[in-house]
Design an enzyme around this catalytic site. Structure first.
Site, short mmCIF file in Angstrom:
data_model
loop_
_atom_site.label_atom_id
_atom_site.label_comp_id
_atom_site.label_asym_id
_atom_site.label_seq_id
_atom_site.Cartn_x
_atom_site.Cartn_y
_atom_site.Cartn_z
N TYR A 276 18.05 -36.86 -31.89
CA TYR A 276 17.78 -35.90 -30.82
C TYR A 276 18.03 -34.48 -31.31
O TYR A 276 17.18 -33.60 -31.18
CB TYR A 276 18.68 -36.22 -29.63
CG TYR A 276 18.46 -35.35 -28.41
CD1 TYR A 276 17.27 -35.41 -27.69
CD2 TYR A 276 19.46 -34.50 -27.94
CE1 TYR A 276 17.08 -34.63 -26.55
CE2 TYR A 276 19.28 -33.73 -26.80
CZ TYR A 276 18.10 -33.81 -26.11
OH TYR A 276 17.92 -33.05 -24.97
N ASN B 226 1.83 -30.84 -30.90
CA ASN B 226 0.65 -30.98 -30.04
C ASN B 226 0.69 -29.99 -28.87
O ASN B 226 -0.33 -29.38 -28.52
CB ASN B 226 0.56 -32.41 -29.48
CG ASN B 226 0.17 -33.41 -30.56
OD1 ASN B 226 -0.44 -33.06 -31.56
ND2 ASN B 226 0.54 -34.67 -30.36
N THR C 238 11.02 -42.49 -19.93
CA THR C 238 12.31 -42.35 -19.21
C THR C 238 12.11 -41.72 -17.83
O THR C 238 13.02 -41.76 -17.01
CB THR C 238 13.35 -41.53 -20.01
OG1 THR C 238 12.79 -40.24 -20.31
CG2 THR C 238 13.74 -42.24 -21.30
#
Ligand code: UDP
Length: 311
Positions: free
Chosen positions: A145, A99, A35
């Site tokens: 989300y 991560n 995005t």
């Protein structure tokens, strides 16, 4: 100071990279352009201290050299984007945050999570204080989300408590400014683009739902202050000035001088009815509060879109 910004080519990320470089910070910007865009980084691309890495942080993140901070902003953030990218949104909030935390731990870097007012869902408490747990529909369309960010907060606190990583959680309320994509679907870029192209402004529902919009420069200042304040609990960063969406549409018409009409469209599922940050914590702990009022911020933003549309 050397900092990794994940999602650094996004709307907020690119403004943050620019601000950090101005403070003399070395910036490694990471993005996969899902995005974000290279264009957002055009202003900083050639500045000393700026480097870019094309990478999806859902995969293992390898960074050479020392890092003082990992600022984890990577995520689709507009409802239209996360409805179109539900799995990527869940993965970047969950696997990407894992991560990024693992990287911070291995580099002995501090970690900042860009969280969201969406953790409060369709709030039953108003305004929203950080100790409110929220009212989120886990299986609704926005759940991808909201729940990803709630998981991201949980794993951030777990890394803090269990591994001793120095962490921050910023709960970002609705933000706007130059560089939001024209077709990003969020209210402000949509209304401005519609106003400047003579199209009707599409207000969802009856427009009585409220939001509180902050200009992006205020947000970036808030993030910087939070980095320099040892608060591991979440901190709301937003502008408490609340307005209805109908008022926002009218304001944009006045400020842009457009003659467009306002039309009403169905309200999306689980669209929060109200949203306003309680910023007592940011005011007292960070000495931060927003400075840009909505007319000033909207004028700057409208000018930017005008240039883009005429370019
Ligand atoms: N909205 C609207 N017209 C549009 C886009 C959005 O009325 O063309 C409304 C939307 O339903 C919501 C508010 O504007 O009530 C803010 O939506 P946005 O997508 O900007 O972000 P949200 O706060 O919902 O995450």
């Amino acid at each position: 100071m050397r900092v990794l910004v994940t999602g650094g080519a996004g709307f907020i990320g690119s403004h943050l990279c620019e601000f950090l470089l101005e403070q003399g910070v070395e910036v490694l910007c990471m993005d996969n352009f899902i995005t974000g865009s290279a264009e957002n980084c055009a202003a900083v691309r050639d500045r000393p201290g700026f480097t870019f890495a094309l990478h999806n942080v859902t995969e293992y993140i390898a960074v050479d050299g020392p890092l003082d901070w990992v600022l984890h902003l990577a995520s689709p953030a507009s409802p239209r984007d996360y409805l179109e990218l539900p799995i990527q949104t869940l993965k970047v909030g969950a696997l990407g945050t894992h991560n990024a935390l693992g990287l911070a731990k291995s580099k002995r870097a501090a970690f900042l999570l860009a969280s969201t007012s969406e953790v409060y869902g369709d709030p039953l408490v108003h305004p929203q204080r950080e100790d409110y747990w929220g009212n989120v529909n886990p299986i609704g369309p926005r759940g991808v989300y909201d729940e990803a960010k709630r998981f991201a907060e949980a794993i951030t606190m777990a890394y803090h408590r269990y591994h001793g990583v120095d962490t921050r959680i910023v709960r970002i309320f609705n933000s706007y400014g130059p560089r939001m994509r024209l077709n990003d679907g969020r209210a402000i870029p949509t209304f401005i683009t519609q106003a400047l192209t003579g199209a009707p402004l599409t207000v969802y529902g009856d427009g009585s739902q409220t939001r509180s919009f902050q200009f992006v420069s205020d947000l970036v200042q808030g993030i910087w202050k939070l980095m320099h304040t040892p608060v591991n609990d979440p901190v709301n960063i937003g502008n408490p000035y609340e307005m209805t969406l109908l008022d926002l549409a009218k304001r944009i018409l006045v400020l842009s001088g457009a003659q467009s009409e306002i039309v009403f469209r169905p309200l999306p599922v689980d669209d929060p009815k109200v949203r306003q940050p309680d910023i007592t914590r940011a005011r007292t702990l960070l000495g931060w509060e927003p400075r840009v009022d909505v007319d000033e911020g909207l004028r700057i933003t409208i000018d930017w879109y005008r240039q883009r549309l005429h370019a």
